[in-house]
Design an enzyme around this catalytic site. Structure first.
Site, PDB file in Angstrom:
ATOM      1  N   ASP A  67      57.409  78.208  18.358  1.00  0.00           N
ATOM      2  CA  ASP A  67      56.778  76.894  18.431  1.00  0.00           C
ATOM      3  C   ASP A  67      55.889  76.590  17.237  1.00  0.00           C
ATOM      4  O   ASP A  67      55.624  77.460  16.398  1.00  0.00           O
ATOM      5  CB  ASP A  67      55.960  76.772  19.728  1.00  0.00           C
ATOM      6  N   ASN A 136      48.301  79.597  31.928  1.00  0.00           N
ATOM      7  CA  ASN A 136      48.972  78.768  32.944  1.00  0.00           C
ATOM      8  C   ASN A 136      50.453  79.133  33.083  1.00  0.00           C
ATOM      9  O   ASN A 136      51.222  78.392  33.688  1.00  0.00           O
ATOM     10  CB  ASN A 136      48.818  77.275  32.607  1.00  0.00           C
ATOM     11  N   HIS A 138      52.654  79.437  30.585  1.00  0.00           N
ATOM     12  CA  HIS A 138      53.609  78.883  29.611  1.00  0.00           C
ATOM     13  C   HIS A 138      54.188  79.979  28.718  1.00  0.00           C
ATOM     14  O   HIS A 138      53.601  81.032  28.538  1.00  0.00           O
ATOM     15  CB  HIS A 138      53.025  77.709  28.811  1.00  0.00           C
ATOM     16  N   GLU A 143      55.429  74.152  28.846  1.00  0.00           N
ATOM     17  CA  GLU A 143      54.316  73.993  29.780  1.00  0.00           C
ATOM     18  C   GLU A 143      54.823  73.816  31.209  1.00  0.00           C
ATOM     19  O   GLU A 143      55.931  73.292  31.420  1.00  0.00           O
ATOM     20  CB  GLU A 143      53.503  72.752  29.388  1.00  0.00           C
TER      21      GLU A 143
END
Ligand code: GLP
Length: 241
Positions: A67, A136, A138, A143
């Site tokens: 990313d 979280n 990811h 996400e």
């Protein structure tokens, strides 16, 4: 799923570096999927050491990064381009044309995503994908959501991600709100996946990855469906499993 619970961060880094080193020694033209964040830094350091000692040759290795932030230039110290060159590529004998990182400062994001996907298809499958995990759940910047993207895509970062990553910027306002991420499809297509996690903040998502249901609300949980996944954890990240 193979799980290593190790004593400390140094051991995680050594274990991950050893797996990558074996991969490169056995297949010098390996395609590696690479991650950023604080977790894999020690692994990169160990690999650079092995290269400097003459143990590892990167001349045929091909890499794809997961990313990149959108809206900051590659020379920004918090861009993943800067991170990768500074911590890894600048110290190796990789060919520049074998390094792939999604460009985040481009105007035509749609085209950038398509081109990246095209490049990924040209190698067909990643041999070994390294990932971290967000607090979280990811992976890369996939996400949590009701649906996940298969292919490389533009993503709006969740508030919790902006907050978690604000430790690298001088204020939360400076953290980019969007990113380009490889999709869960290419990650799951990799022949092997290693997922690294350390510290207490990762204990909850790791518990879900190991014992929870598969859910798009915790993208990392998808790795339960993968036939060759290795989790490399410290005691704190592994404390609920
Ligand atoms: C970022 C990256 C992820 C990384 C995650 C965790 O959001 N896009 O690839 O896994 O952070 O980072 P850290 O290792 O610093 O906890």
């Amino acid at each position: 799923m193979r799980i290593y619970v190790l004593d400390n961060y140094e051991e995680i880094s050594m274990k991950a570096a050893s797996i990558l080193a074996s991969q490169i020694i056995l297949k010098p033209d390996s395609v590696l999927g690479l991650a950023t964040g604080s977790t894999p830094l020690g692994m990169y350091r160990e690999l650079v050491k092995m290269h400097k000692k003459g143990i590892l040759d990167f001349s045929q290795v091909i890499t794809f990064n997961l990313d990149e932030y959108v809206g900051i230039p590659p020379e920004h110290p918090q861009s993943y381009h800067y991170y990768m060159y500074n911590n890894f590529f600048n110290h190796l004998n990789m060919k520049k044309e074998n390094i792939n990182i999604p460009p985040g400062d481009e105007k035509s994001v749609h085209k950038v995503c398509e081109d990246y996907e095209q490049k990924l298809r040209s190698v067909s499958r990643i041999d070994l994908q390294v990932t971290g995990i967000g607090t979280n759940g990811h992976v890369g910047f996939n996400e949590p959501d009701q649906e996940l993207n298969v292919n490389t895509h533009l993503i709006d970062l969740k508030e919790e991600t902006i907050e978690a990553n604000s430790r690298f910027f001088s204020s939360p306002e400076e953290v980019p709100r969007q990113a380009i991420s490889m999709g869960m499809g290419s990650i799951m297509k990799a022949k092997k996946i290693i997922m690294l996690a350390n510290g207490p903040n990762k204990a909850k998502p790791i518990e879900e990855v190991v014992n929870g249901k598969i859910s798009t609300q915790l993208p990392a949980s998808l790795v339960q469906l993968h036939p060759d996944v290795t989790l490399i954890l410290d005691g704190e990240a592994a404390k609920y499993i």
